[in-house]
Design a protein around this motif. Structure first.
Motif, PDB file in Angstrom:
ATOM      1  N   VAL A   1     -22.010 -11.173 105.345  1.00  0.00           N
ATOM      2  CA  VAL A   1     -22.317 -10.015 104.714  1.00  0.00           C
ATOM      3  C   VAL A   1     -23.103  -9.198 106.124  1.00  0.00           C
ATOM      4  O   VAL A   1     -23.385  -9.934 106.954  1.00  0.00           O
ATOM      5  CB  VAL A   1     -23.367 -10.140 103.818  1.00  0.00           C
ATOM      6  N   GLU A   2     -23.065  -7.749 105.685  1.00  0.00           N
ATOM      7  CA  GLU A   2     -23.596  -6.942 106.719  1.00  0.00           C
ATOM      8  C   GLU A   2     -25.186  -7.135 106.466  1.00  0.00           C
ATOM      9  O   GLU A   2     -25.760  -7.230 105.770  1.00  0.00           O
ATOM     10  CB  GLU A   2     -23.339  -5.475 106.687  1.00  0.00           C
ATOM     11  N   ASN A   3     -25.951  -7.089 107.546  1.00  0.00           N
ATOM     12  CA  ASN A   3     -27.628  -6.845 107.440  1.00  0.00           C
ATOM     13  C   ASN A   3     -27.956  -8.223 106.792  1.00  0.00           C
ATOM     14  O   ASN A   3     -28.525  -8.135 105.659  1.00  0.00           O
ATOM     15  CB  ASN A   3     -28.074  -5.678 106.703  1.00  0.00           C
ATOM     16  N   PRO A   4     -27.728  -9.438 107.043  1.00  0.00           N
ATOM     17  CA  PRO A   4     -28.173 -10.772 106.364  1.00  0.00           C
ATOM     18  C   PRO A   4     -29.551 -10.748 106.197  1.00  0.00           C
ATOM     19  O   PRO A   4     -29.889 -11.625 105.005  1.00  0.00           O
ATOM     20  CB  PRO A   4     -27.675 -11.843 107.202  1.00  0.00           C
ATOM     21  N   GLU A   5     -30.382 -10.207 106.884  1.00  0.00           N
ATOM     22  CA  GLU A   5     -31.758 -10.321 106.793  1.00  0.00           C
ATOM     23  C   GLU A   5     -32.111  -9.711 105.378  1.00  0.00           C
ATOM     24  O   GLU A   5     -33.371  -9.808 105.140  1.00  0.00           O
ATOM     25  CB  GLU A   5     -32.590  -9.809 108.008  1.00  0.00           C
ATOM     26  N   THR A   6     -31.382  -8.738 104.718  1.00  0.00           N
ATOM     27  CA  THR A   6     -31.858  -8.094 103.609  1.00  0.00           C
ATOM     28  C   THR A   6     -31.604  -8.834 102.464  1.00  0.00           C
ATOM     29  O   THR A   6     -31.575  -8.357 101.185  1.00  0.00           O
ATOM     30  CB  THR A   6     -31.172  -6.596 103.436  1.00  0.00           C
TER      31      THR A   6
END
Ligand code: NIG
Ligand code: FE
Length: 426
Positions: free
Chosen positions: A56-61
């Protein structure tokens, strides 16, 4: 809006599909063992095995949820309720337990008329605040979409008040609300059946269309309320005006409501306690959902609808609570499931289908909700047990540990603990 990766799901019950399931197909739950679901901005992006990778893009979100030892299902859809109402009718319940009948109470000016008086007297804000608490409770039982009917005003002003309350709640509450105009719930004393139907069609329904206050129209087609002929006339006109149609059919007396619903291609025919074999066959051959409300039969001490016969005949059956202040003052999903399995002989698989994809179809929304499929709205529930079979087995108890809705939270409107209970494993 939160993003989620839910993985190591012991049993992922997808209910996969984009249309109602009829007959034997109701047993197919599309189960994935050791499953994984990815939800991005409220939309399901990935459904598969935990062994598969899905970058996924931006896994920290993303919040990563470990659902080891738990079952995950689509959010439940309660496709038949009357949850916006004023007052209560606890006296009438007590009278019924001593032999009074639902219809005789209504004929004496109580029943629906009793709630009409209380709803007319209630302010918009009072109705809204009571309805919001009821929605909060539904959410804890895993309901992510609820259908709500008007029908406790009968006059234009109060019917619109009920529908506006639902529209405002829908804008803020995580549970999605699908509104239905049920002005045809009872004939007000000052009208005849015919003049009241004309009043609804000419005075009320154009305004509802204009304000976009309801997608569906419903009618109480019942001996002594609206005749089958008048229901036919009303529903045809409602369709012409762009409403989807539903019926309270064959609840107390058989008036061939099931046959009428099938003939008019209604979204659903609901109750059906007295539906005949011909009526059941007509539904089986149609796209109309047979919506069964076992908590109502239970509360009224009536025989249950023939759910087993309906599924064996090839019907697409949905289950709903019928939550209302009279015939069924309960929004209990656990009780609905238990009664459906114990008294209507539905299997646990059929009960799950009936509360998810078939309930979505009863609202004309099987393409957007009702299953865990890529592209659908990210509405799902996590059970505290590893199998959906606990739903009927844990009789009358709530097994839902956590609810995730694709709608997102608007500020502090819903208590956070209700929407997103932290897993007790953590
Ligand atoms: O679905 N039967 C008609 N309407 C509701 C009950 C409404 C009421 O009693 O207030 C029902 O059972
Ligand atoms: Fe109802």
């Amino acid at each position: 809006m939160k993003n989620y990766i839910i993985q190591n799901i012991s049993q992922l019950v997808t209910c996969s599909g984009f249309a109602a399931k009829h007959g034997k197909a109701m047993s197919d739950l599309g189960i994935i063992e050791n499953g994984k679901v990815v939800i991005t901005e409220g939309v399901i992006r990935f459904v598969g095995s935990s062994a598969e990778s899905f970058p996924v893009e931006n896994p920290e979100t993303y919040e990563v949820i470990d659902a080891q030892g738990k079952a995950v299902l689509p959010g439940f859809i309660d496709s038949h309720t009357h949850f916006v109402f004023g007052g209560y009718r606890e006296e009438e319940f007590a009278w019924r337990m001593h032999g009074d009948s639902y219809m005789s109470i209504m004929q004496r000016g109580g029943g629906i008329y009793n709630t009409v008086n209380a709803t007319r007297a209630a302010s918009h804000e009072a109705l809204k605040s009571a309805a919001k608490s009821r929605l909060d409770k539904m959410l804890t039982m895993g309901v992510t979409t609820v259908e709500g009917k008007s029908g406790y005003g009968l006059d234009k002003e109060t019917e619109l008040k009920q529908l506006r309350v639902m529209k405002e709640l829908n804008a803020k509450h995580p549970v999605d609300i699908v509104s239905t105009y049920l002005g045809a719930h009872a004939v007000p004393k000052e009208f005849s059946e015919r003049t009241y139907t004309d009043f609804m069609l000419s005075e009320v329904m154009p305004q509802i269309r204009e304000e976009n206050l309801a997608e569906n129209c419903d009618i109480f087609c019942e001996k002594g309320v609206f005749s089958t002929e008048e229901s036919h006339r009303f529903l045809l006109k409602a369709k012409e005006m762009g409403f989807q149609i539903k019926l309270h059919a064959d609840e107390i007396v058989n008036t061939q409501g099931a046959e009428l619903a099938a003939e008019l291609n209604a979204l659903s025919a609901d109750h059906l306690l007295q539906a005949s074999t011909q009526g059941i066959d007509a539904l089986a051959q149609s796209s109309t959902i047979a919506t069964l409300l076992p908590c109502t039969a239970f509360s009224l001490k009536e025989d249950f609808a023939k759910g087993r016969q309906m599924i064996d005949a090839g019907c697409a059956v949905a289950l709903a609570t019928d939550y209302n202040p009279g015939s069924c003052f309960s929004s209990s999903i656990p009780l609905t499931i238990a009664l459906a399995c114990i008294y209507m002989q539905l299997s646990p698989e059929e009960a799950v289908t009936a509360l998810t994809i078939n309930a979505a179809a009863a609202l004309g929304k099987a393409n957007v909700i009702g299953s865990i499929d890529t592209g659908k709205k990210g509405d799902l529930i996590i059970l505290e047990y590893p199998s959906y079979k606990f739903l009927p087995y844990h009789v009358g108890m709530n097994c839902v540990e956590r609810v995730i809705t694709g709608k997102g939270v608007s500020g502090f409107y819903i208590p956070h603990k209700l929407l997103d209970k932290p897993s007790r494993q953590k």
